[in-house]
Design a protein around this motif. Structure first.
Motif, mmCIF file in Angstrom:
data_model
loop_
_atom_site.group_PDB
_atom_site.id
_atom_site.type_symbol
_atom_site.label_atom_id
_atom_site.label_comp_id
_atom_site.label_asym_id
_atom_site.label_seq_id
_atom_site.Cartn_x
_atom_site.Cartn_y
_atom_site.Cartn_z
ATOM 1 N N GLY A 13 52.374 -26.235 45.301
ATOM 2 C CA GLY A 13 52.668 -27.299 44.632
ATOM 3 C C GLY A 13 54.085 -27.529 44.129
ATOM 4 N N ARG A 42 51.474 -38.140 44.582
ATOM 5 C CA ARG A 42 50.091 -38.247 44.433
ATOM 6 C C ARG A 42 49.490 -38.754 43.202
ATOM 7 N NH1 ARG A 42 46.616 -32.638 45.270
ATOM 8 N NH2 ARG A 42 44.982 -33.189 45.849
ATOM 9 N N CYS A 88 46.840 -33.280 34.872
ATOM 10 C CA CYS A 88 47.163 -33.265 36.508
ATOM 11 C C CYS A 88 46.120 -32.183 37.087
ATOM 12 C CB CYS A 88 48.554 -32.768 36.753
ATOM 13 S SG CYS A 88 49.457 -34.110 37.019
ATOM 14 N N HIS A 89 45.699 -31.223 36.403
ATOM 15 C CA HIS A 89 44.883 -30.254 36.675
ATOM 16 C C HIS A 89 44.077 -29.625 35.586
ATOM 17 C CE1 HIS A 89 47.563 -27.153 34.798
ATOM 18 N NE2 HIS A 89 48.443 -28.096 34.950
ATOM 19 N N THR A 134 46.288 -23.020 48.091
ATOM 20 C CA THR A 134 45.993 -24.323 49.258
ATOM 21 C C THR A 134 46.962 -24.874 49.256
ATOM 22 O OG1 THR A 134 43.648 -23.813 48.603
ATOM 23 C CG2 THR A 134 44.408 -25.885 49.998
ATOM 24 N N LYS A 135 47.411 -25.284 50.583
ATOM 25 C CA LYS A 135 48.637 -26.294 50.668
ATOM 26 C C LYS A 135 47.940 -27.613 50.453
ATOM 27 C CE LYS A 135 52.023 -27.568 54.024
ATOM 28 N NZ LYS A 135 52.620 -27.491 55.306
ATOM 29 N N ILE A 136 49.021 -28.407 49.700
ATOM 30 C CA ILE A 136 48.537 -29.779 49.171
ATOM 31 C C ILE A 136 49.026 -30.908 50.146
ATOM 32 C CG2 ILE A 136 48.661 -31.244 47.323
ATOM 33 C CD1 ILE A 136 48.912 -28.804 45.398
ATOM 34 N N ASP A 137 48.286 -31.829 50.382
ATOM 35 C CA ASP A 137 48.785 -32.723 51.388
ATOM 36 C C ASP A 137 49.239 -33.886 50.481
ATOM 37 O OD1 ASP A 137 49.245 -34.513 53.417
ATOM 38 O OD2 ASP A 137 47.373 -35.332 53.741
ATOM 39 N N TYR A 138 50.415 -34.106 50.292
ATOM 40 C CA TYR A 138 51.053 -35.306 49.562
ATOM 41 C C TYR A 138 51.157 -36.525 50.350
ATOM 42 C CZ TYR A 138 52.086 -31.753 46.267
ATOM 43 O OH TYR A 138 52.042 -30.387 45.325
ATOM 44 N N CYS A 154 54.966 -34.062 42.751
ATOM 45 C CA CYS A 154 53.834 -34.537 43.334
ATOM 46 C C CYS A 154 53.080 -35.481 42.086
ATOM 47 C CB CYS A 154 52.334 -33.386 43.737
ATOM 48 S SG CYS A 154 51.863 -32.433 42.386
ATOM 49 N N CYS A 155 53.329 -34.781 40.661
ATOM 50 C CA CYS A 155 52.738 -35.460 39.728
ATOM 51 C C CYS A 155 53.513 -36.549 39.159
ATOM 52 C CB CYS A 155 52.328 -34.488 38.464
ATOM 53 S SG CYS A 155 51.217 -32.992 39.139
ATOM 54 N N VAL A 201 50.399 -23.018 41.094
ATOM 55 C CA VAL A 201 50.268 -23.044 42.734
ATOM 56 C C VAL A 201 51.587 -23.069 43.154
ATOM 57 C CG1 VAL A 201 49.310 -24.429 44.296
ATOM 58 C CG2 VAL A 201 48.262 -24.436 42.262
#
Length: 336
Positions: free
Chosen positions: A41, A63, A9-10, A221-225, A45-46, A38
């Motif tokens: 996060g 995501r 995932c990262h 950083t804010k994640i846009d899902y 999301c994953c 994060v």
């Protein structure tokens, strides 16, 4: 269970998502690393640990699920069940004292898990057998009239001389290697598994506790899902309903806070309230204080709890204490 497929995932740690093919029409999607750094996060999301029924093709997370390579496998399926469970991946280095007055730690409670294989059922069975043998031995040695609590001292010795310890010792350095990042971790895992086979003269440390892995919100950083589409990703409450979770509504809250001021004054201020993201069941949410909407408070929706124990482990200051709820409530998993 058939093939295990792992997807990173990262690139800051362990490969985070995998799926398991069961029989011809089922697929399990599971496992995400809670050591993600994060605070903005969410593991959801994953993935959401859910079970998917497939149709013509092997078809079925937010995501991650929407990635084209994953989506084509999941499309056309039906989400049958949802659940979550924090697994102990500390390995041999993190196993505590196994016996104490009146009891013993077995299975996942003690951290008996072969982390690279994500296999622990056989470890739980073996540890239960060793604990039972130690308890029987302690009963034989106790005075007949004694009512004192037993301590199964030989349990630790049984473990130290068992194949279970040998198995955990052989893979002890695989998980800690990912503290250097994904690719160094993979190289270390390959060397440990196929070259040295666990016989290296050193034992790696994990470096820090899981609850110490978050970074302040200013560095994240804010994640846009993507919004749930109702086909391969779903809103949280719909997923929780698939876990068949049930608790008596009027029972005392089993998610207790050591200090009620910490969530707002520390977690919200420093990490933007990570409770609402690492919890996979929507148990924690920050809402305005009644009568003063400029202030926030932590609301605990304990009836949603799927007993994953993530909050007890991941809370930055270890302020949340998960205790056993009354009445045997909780999730009622089917096929999981």
């Amino acid at each position: 269970m058939l093939p295990l497929f792992v997807v990173p995932c990262h690139f800051a740690g362990t490969p985070a998502v995998c799926w398991l093919h069961a029989h011809s029409c089922m697929l399990f999607v599971l496992v995400v690393d809670t050591a993600l750094l994060v605070p903005l996060g969410t593991p959801r999301c994953c993935l959401r640990s859910s079970l998917t029924k497939k149709k013509k093709k092997k078809k079925k997370k937010k995501r991650w699920k929407h990635h084209p390579a994953i989506r084509e496998t999941l499309e056309g399926g039906e989400c049958l069940s949802y659940g979550a469970r924090a697994i102990s991946e500390g390995g041999l280095q993190s196993i505590p004292q196994l016996s104490f007055s009146g009891g013993a730690l077995i299975g996942d409670s003690a951290g008996f898990l072969n982390v690279p294989k994500i296999k622990g059922t056989h470890c739980a069975m073996k540890s239960g057998m060793m604990a039972a043998e130690a308890t029987f031995e302690a009963l034989q040695q106790r005075e007949p009239e004694s009512m004192a609590a037993l301590t199964p001292h030989s349990y630790q010795r049984n473990f130290d001389s068992s194949w279970l310890r040998e198995e955990l010792h052989a893979v002890r350095n695989v998980r800690p290697g990912f503290k250097w990042g994904l690719f160094p971790g993979l190289i270390n895992a390959g060397l440990e598994s196929f070259v040295f086979r666990g016989k290296t003269p050193w034992t790696l440390s994990h470096g820090h506790k899981d609850n110490e892995s978050l970074v302040p919100k200013e560095k994240a950083t804010k994640i846009d899902y993507p919004a749930p589409d109702g086909k391969i990703s779903f809103d949280l409450l719909t997923n929780v309903s698939r876990s068949n979770t049930w608790h008596e509504e009027d029972q005392p809250c089993h998610l207790t806070l050591k200090d009620a001021s910490v969530p707002v004054e520390h977690n919200l201020a420093k990490y933007d309230g990570p409770e609402g993201r690492y919890c996979p069941a929507g148990v924690y949410e920050y809402v305005p204080v009644e009568g003063d909407e400029s202030k926030m408070r932590l609301q605990i929706n304990q009836s949603n709890c799927v007993h994953c124990k993530t909050c007890d482990i991941k809370d930055p200051t270890q302020n949340i204490n998960w205790v056993t709820p009354e009445g045997g409530g909780g999730p009622a998993y089917v096929n999981m």
